[in-house]
Design a protein around this motif. Structure first.
Motif, PDB file in Angstrom:
ATOM      1  N   PRO A  91       0.828  -1.211   0.000  1.00  0.00           N
ATOM      2  CA  PRO A  91       0.000   0.000   0.000  1.00  0.00           C
ATOM      3  C   PRO A  91       0.866   1.266   0.000  1.00  0.00           C
ATOM      4  N   LYS A  92       2.038   1.156   0.598  1.00  0.00           N
ATOM      5  CA  LYS A  92       2.941   2.314   0.641  1.00  0.00           C
ATOM      6  C   LYS A  92       3.336   2.740  -0.779  1.00  0.00           C
ATOM      7  N   GLU A  93       3.628   1.764  -1.647  1.00  0.00           N
ATOM      8  CA  GLU A  93       3.990   2.086  -3.028  1.00  0.00           C
ATOM      9  C   GLU A  93       2.833   2.771  -3.737  1.00  0.00           C
ATOM     10  N   SER A  94       1.634   2.258  -3.532  1.00  0.00           N
ATOM     11  CA  SER A  94       0.451   2.867  -4.137  1.00  0.00           C
ATOM     12  C   SER A  94       0.270   4.292  -3.625  1.00  0.00           C
ATOM     13  N   GLY A  95       0.513   4.489  -2.333  1.00  0.00           N
ATOM     14  CA  GLY A  95       0.402   5.827  -1.751  1.00  0.00           C
ATOM     15  C   GLY A  95       1.402   6.796  -2.357  1.00  0.00           C
ATOM     16  N   LEU A  96       2.614   6.327  -2.607  1.00  0.00           N
ATOM     17  CA  LEU A  96       3.636   7.178  -3.218  1.00  0.00           C
ATOM     18  C   LEU A  96       3.243   7.562  -4.643  1.00  0.00           C
ATOM     19  N   VAL A  97       2.694   6.606  -5.365  1.00  0.00           N
ATOM     20  CA  VAL A  97       2.254   6.881  -6.731  1.00  0.00           C
ATOM     21  C   VAL A  97       1.154   7.935  -6.714  1.00  0.00           C
TER      22      VAL A  97
ATOM     23  N   LEU B  83       0.939  11.817  -8.270  1.00  0.00           N
ATOM     24  CA  LEU B  83      -0.145  12.314  -9.106  1.00  0.00           C
ATOM     25  C   LEU B  83      -0.737  13.594  -8.508  1.00  0.00           C
ATOM     26  N   GLU B  84      -0.929  13.599  -7.193  1.00  0.00           N
ATOM     27  CA  GLU B  84      -1.444  14.799  -6.503  1.00  0.00           C
ATOM     28  C   GLU B  84      -0.501  15.986  -6.702  1.00  0.00           C
TER      29      GLU B  84
ATOM     30  N   TYR C  15      -0.708  12.597 -18.952  1.00  0.00           N
ATOM     31  CA  TYR C  15       0.022  11.379 -19.286  1.00  0.00           C
ATOM     32  C   TYR C  15       0.164  10.477 -18.059  1.00  0.00           C
ATOM     33  N   MET C  16       0.428  11.082 -16.930  1.00  0.00           N
ATOM     34  CA  MET C  16       0.567  10.303 -15.699  1.00  0.00           C
ATOM     35  C   MET C  16      -0.769   9.641 -15.355  1.00  0.00           C
ATOM     36  N   ALA C  17      -1.855  10.393 -15.449  1.00  0.00           N
ATOM     37  CA  ALA C  17      -3.182   9.851 -15.133  1.00  0.00           C
ATOM     38  C   ALA C  17      -3.539   8.719 -16.097  1.00  0.00           C
TER      39      ALA C  17
ATOM     40  N   LEU D   4     -10.951  22.041 -15.280  1.00  0.00           N
ATOM     41  CA  LEU D   4      -9.708  21.457 -14.767  1.00  0.00           C
ATOM     42  C   LEU D   4      -9.955  20.684 -13.482  1.00  0.00           C
ATOM     43  N   PHE D   5     -10.755  21.241 -12.588  1.00  0.00           N
ATOM     44  CA  PHE D   5     -10.932  20.639 -11.270  1.00  0.00           C
ATOM     45  C   PHE D   5     -11.771  19.366 -11.293  1.00  0.00           C
ATOM     46  N   SER D   6     -12.405  19.084 -12.426  1.00  0.00           N
ATOM     47  CA  SER D   6     -13.108  17.801 -12.556  1.00  0.00           C
ATOM     48  C   SER D   6     -12.113  16.669 -12.800  1.00  0.00           C
ATOM     49  N   PHE D   7     -10.844  17.017 -13.056  1.00  0.00           N
ATOM     50  CA  PHE D   7      -9.804  16.021 -13.278  1.00  0.00           C
ATOM     51  C   PHE D   7      -8.905  15.842 -12.054  1.00  0.00           C
ATOM     52  N   ALA D   8      -9.279  16.426 -10.945  1.00  0.00           N
ATOM     53  CA  ALA D   8      -8.474  16.311  -9.720  1.00  0.00           C
ATOM     54  C   ALA D   8      -8.288  14.836  -9.369  1.00  0.00           C
TER      55      ALA D   8
END
Length: 170
Positions: A23-29, A33-34, A67-69, A146-150
């Protein structure tokens, strides 16, 4: 770029299927993105509609975020094909403004050389300026999209967008 995004997507699907994924790896990813989205939002807040360079800087940051998303799409239930298409369209609207700006500047440089008279140059300049203004107004009208893609929205299953949601500059 598309091959790279596809390969990253496949790897994330493989990792997602791995029950031992940390889960830590997922959190870092997700934190990455954030952070990418926050970079876009900061540039968005600095947009001056009369200065196309501020829109272009937002576009470049948004492109990286998109691209990241897209690469993380298997981990983002809200990043449906419809949503990623809307992201491409959002980016394209900013790109059209940049194209119009570059075309206007290129014409100006050509005319400055004075090698060939262009009797309709003033009309052409005015039309290019009108086009850029119309594209900018259309973008500004829907810029709050833009904010709909948060990332918080991409992490949850897609819902129908709220009508009338908007965001203004400054």
């Amino acid at each position: 770029m598309e091959k790279t995004v596809t390969a990253i997507g496949k790897e994330f699907r493989r990792l997602r299927a791995d029950q031992d994924q940390e889960p830590k790896e997922s959190g870092l990813v997700m934190a990455t993105l954030e952070a990418s989205f926050e970079s876009v939002a900061a540039r968005f807040r600095a947009i001056d509609p009369s200065n196309p360079a501020t829109i272009h800087r937002t576009r470049v940051a948004f492109k990286k975020f998109r691209y990241m998303a897209e690469a993380l799409q298997p981990m983002l239930p809200g990043a449906t094909s419809r949503v990623t298409g809307q992201m491409r369209d959002y980016q394209a609207r900013m790109g059209e403004i940049q194209d119009a700006t570059v075309l206007r500047a290129t014409l100006g440089k050509y005319l400055a050389k004075g090698k060939e008279p262009m009797p309709d140059a003033a009309l052409i300049r005015a039309e290019l300026e009108r086009r850029k203004a119309a594209l900018t107004a259309a973008f500004v009208n829907k810029a709050g999209e833009l904010f709909s893609f948060a990332p918080s929205k991409l992490r949850t299953p897609a819902r129908r967008p709220r009508r009338g949601a908007s965001h203004s500059f400054r």
